[in-house]
Design a protein around this motif. Structure first.
Motif, PDB file in Angstrom:
ATOM      1  N   GLY A 113      -0.576   6.304   1.912  1.00 36.99           N
ATOM      2  CA  GLY A 113       0.865   6.029   1.865  1.00 36.99           C
ATOM      3  C   GLY A 113       1.591   6.568   3.083  1.00 36.99           C
ATOM      4  O   GLY A 113       2.477   5.911   3.638  1.00 36.99           O
ATOM      5  N   GLY A 114       1.190   7.769   3.510  1.00 41.77           N
ATOM      6  CA  GLY A 114       1.799   8.344   4.710  1.00 41.77           C
ATOM      7  C   GLY A 114       1.505   7.522   5.949  1.00 41.77           C
ATOM      8  O   GLY A 114       2.382   7.308   6.797  1.00 41.77           O
ATOM      9  N   THR A 115       0.265   7.025   6.074  1.00 41.91           N
ATOM     10  CA  THR A 115      -0.093   6.226   7.245  1.00 41.91           C
ATOM     11  C   THR A 115       0.677   4.904   7.275  1.00 41.91           C
ATOM     12  O   THR A 115       1.125   4.467   8.340  1.00 41.91           O
ATOM     13  CB  THR A 115      -1.604   5.927   7.273  1.00 41.91           C
ATOM     14  OG1 THR A 115      -1.966   5.217   6.089  1.00 41.91           O
ATOM     15  CG2 THR A 115      -2.418   7.197   7.370  1.00 41.91           C
ATOM     16  N   LEU A 116       0.843   4.280   6.128  1.00 38.30           N
ATOM     17  CA  LEU A 116       1.555   2.998   6.081  1.00 38.30           C
ATOM     18  C   LEU A 116       3.029   3.183   6.444  1.00 38.30           C
ATOM     19  O   LEU A 116       3.606   2.366   7.167  1.00 38.30           O
ATOM     20  CB  LEU A 116       1.426   2.375   4.693  1.00 38.30           C
ATOM     21  CG  LEU A 116      -0.003   2.049   4.235  1.00 38.30           C
ATOM     22  CD1 LEU A 116       0.020   1.380   2.876  1.00 38.30           C
ATOM     23  CD2 LEU A 116      -0.700   1.171   5.251  1.00 38.30           C
ATOM     24  N   THR A 117       3.623   4.263   5.949  1.00 42.44           N
ATOM     25  CA  THR A 117       5.009   4.558   6.300  1.00 42.44           C
ATOM     26  C   THR A 117       5.146   4.822   7.793  1.00 42.44           C
ATOM     27  O   THR A 117       6.091   4.367   8.441  1.00 42.44           O
ATOM     28  CB  THR A 117       5.515   5.785   5.515  1.00 42.44           C
ATOM     29  OG1 THR A 117       5.328   5.565   4.117  1.00 42.44           O
ATOM     30  CG2 THR A 117       6.996   6.024   5.790  1.00 42.44           C
ATOM     31  N   LEU A 139       5.711  -5.800   6.763  1.00 40.98           N
ATOM     32  CA  LEU A 139       5.108  -5.587   5.446  1.00 40.98           C
ATOM     33  C   LEU A 139       3.745  -6.273   5.368  1.00 40.98           C
ATOM     34  O   LEU A 139       2.804  -5.748   4.765  1.00 40.98           O
ATOM     35  CB  LEU A 139       6.038  -6.109   4.347  1.00 40.98           C
ATOM     36  CG  LEU A 139       7.309  -5.289   4.094  1.00 40.98           C
ATOM     37  CD1 LEU A 139       8.185  -5.976   3.056  1.00 40.98           C
ATOM     38  CD2 LEU A 139       6.960  -3.869   3.642  1.00 40.98           C
ATOM     39  N   GLY A 140       3.634  -7.455   5.982  1.00 41.50           N
ATOM     40  CA  GLY A 140       2.339  -8.141   6.036  1.00 41.50           C
ATOM     41  C   GLY A 140       1.322  -7.352   6.837  1.00 41.50           C
ATOM     42  O   GLY A 140       0.146  -7.251   6.460  1.00 41.50           O
ATOM     43  N   VAL A 141       1.775  -6.768   7.950  1.00 43.17           N
ATOM     44  CA  VAL A 141       0.888  -5.966   8.793  1.00 43.17           C
ATOM     45  C   VAL A 141       0.358  -4.755   8.037  1.00 43.17           C
ATOM     46  O   VAL A 141      -0.850  -4.479   8.024  1.00 43.17           O
ATOM     47  CB  VAL A 141       1.623  -5.518  10.076  1.00 43.17           C
ATOM     48  CG1 VAL A 141       0.787  -4.488  10.844  1.00 43.17           C
ATOM     49  CG2 VAL A 141       1.919  -6.718  10.973  1.00 43.17           C
ATOM     50  N   VAL A 142       1.251  -4.015   7.397  1.00 48.85           N
ATOM     51  CA  VAL A 142       0.824  -2.779   6.719  1.00 48.85           C
ATOM     52  C   VAL A 142       0.046  -3.080   5.439  1.00 48.85           C
ATOM     53  O   VAL A 142      -0.748  -2.241   4.991  1.00 48.85           O
ATOM     54  CB  VAL A 142       2.026  -1.850   6.412  1.00 48.85           C
ATOM     55  CG1 VAL A 142       2.725  -1.433   7.693  1.00 48.85           C
ATOM     56  CG2 VAL A 142       3.002  -2.507   5.448  1.00 48.85           C
ATOM     57  N   PHE A 143       0.241  -4.258   4.850  1.00 51.92           N
ATOM     58  CA  PHE A 143      -0.530  -4.627   3.655  1.00 51.92           C
ATOM     59  C   PHE A 143      -2.013  -4.685   3.993  1.00 51.92           C
ATOM     60  O   PHE A 143      -2.859  -4.145   3.266  1.00 51.92           O
ATOM     61  CB  PHE A 143      -0.054  -5.973   3.118  1.00 51.92           C
ATOM     62  CG  PHE A 143      -0.730  -6.397   1.841  1.00 51.92           C
ATOM     63  CD1 PHE A 143      -0.269  -5.936   0.622  1.00 51.92           C
ATOM     64  CD2 PHE A 143      -1.826  -7.248   1.872  1.00 51.92           C
ATOM     65  CE1 PHE A 143      -0.892  -6.318  -0.566  1.00 51.92           C
ATOM     66  CE2 PHE A 143      -2.459  -7.632   0.697  1.00 51.92           C
ATOM     67  CZ  PHE A 143      -1.999  -7.168  -0.526  1.00 51.92           C
ATOM     68  N   VAL A 144      -2.348  -5.333   5.110  1.00 49.64           N
ATOM     69  CA  VAL A 144      -3.743  -5.394   5.544  1.00 49.64           C
ATOM     70  C   VAL A 144      -4.229  -4.013   5.962  1.00 49.64           C
ATOM     71  O   VAL A 144      -5.354  -3.603   5.634  1.00 49.64           O
ATOM     72  CB  VAL A 144      -3.906  -6.390   6.716  1.00 49.64           C
ATOM     73  CG1 VAL A 144      -5.309  -6.312   7.308  1.00 49.64           C
ATOM     74  CG2 VAL A 144      -3.609  -7.801   6.255  1.00 49.64           C
TER      75      VAL A 144
END
Length: 214
Positions: free
Chosen positions: A155-159, A45-50
């Protein structure tokens, strides 16, 4: 329909982009092996937040970033030294694990989410990666960025990143559990050599792009 297309395209690009063996995946593998699934989820979650900010900003300013030759040169050159540093780090960590299996504990006094934030924040290689992909997808009319459609793409990329990294961590863990030789030589030999090869390829890219004249 356009929103669904944006989500699917973003997921596919990010999922495939997150699978190659990189230091974020390796750290995630270490966290999962030592501290379990809950800490791994917080780390991812920390990785995708950035990554959310990186993807959004490169989507908005992709054309400007590509035209900023000086900035792109700095990022490309930094990538060489960063990959060599990773090779040394994993080699030195292999010696530490032999003496202390729980050597990661000193880093895990902080929240795994913060660890993910930090490591993703210093991953400058994702800037040219996402700049290139965003330009390609927009210019090829594969995604739409009008109104709120850009947020469906992000959103798609983060998922995709989350799913790809978690799947790859599970894959590495399964191999390590069932292959004694792989587990023994992964950090001491395989990963250092892998990052050295990447550094050499990055060096050739810099030479070809900025030094050798066509």
């Amino acid at each position: 329909m356009k929103a669904i297309k944006n989500i699917l395209v973003g997921f596919l690009v990010s999922f495939l982009g997150s699978i190659p063996l990189g230091y974020l995946n390796i750290i995630g593998f270490q966290i999962y092996s030592e501290f379990g699934i809950e800490n791994l989820v917080q780390y991812l979650l920390g990785v995708v937040f950035v990554e959310a900010f990186v993807i959004y900003l490169t989507l908005i300013f992709a054309n400007r970033l590509v035209r900023n030759i000086k900035l792109m040169r700095i990022i490309d050159i930094f990538g060489i030294f960063f990959l060599l540093f990773l090779a040394y780090s994993f080699y030195s960590y292999s010696n530490q694990t032999a003496a202390s299996p729980n050597y990661l504990e000193k880093y895990m006094i902080y929240s795994p989410f913060l660890v993910g934030l930090l490591l993703s924040g210093i991953n400058f290689m994702q800037v040219p990666f996402w700049t290139g992909w965003n330009l390609y997808l927009v210019n090829g009319n594969y995604i739409k960025t009008t109104n709120t459609l850009q947020f469906y793409y992000v959103g798609g990329t983060l998922t995709g990143t989350f799913a790809g990294m978690m799947g790859f961590v599970f894959f590495l863990h399964a191999i390590a559990q069932n292959g004694a030789h792989f587990s023994k030589y992964l950090f001491a030999i395989i990963l250092p050599l892998f990052f050295i090869v990447l550094a050499c390829l990055q060096g050739y890219k810099v030479f070809k792009k900025y030094i050798r004249k066509p």
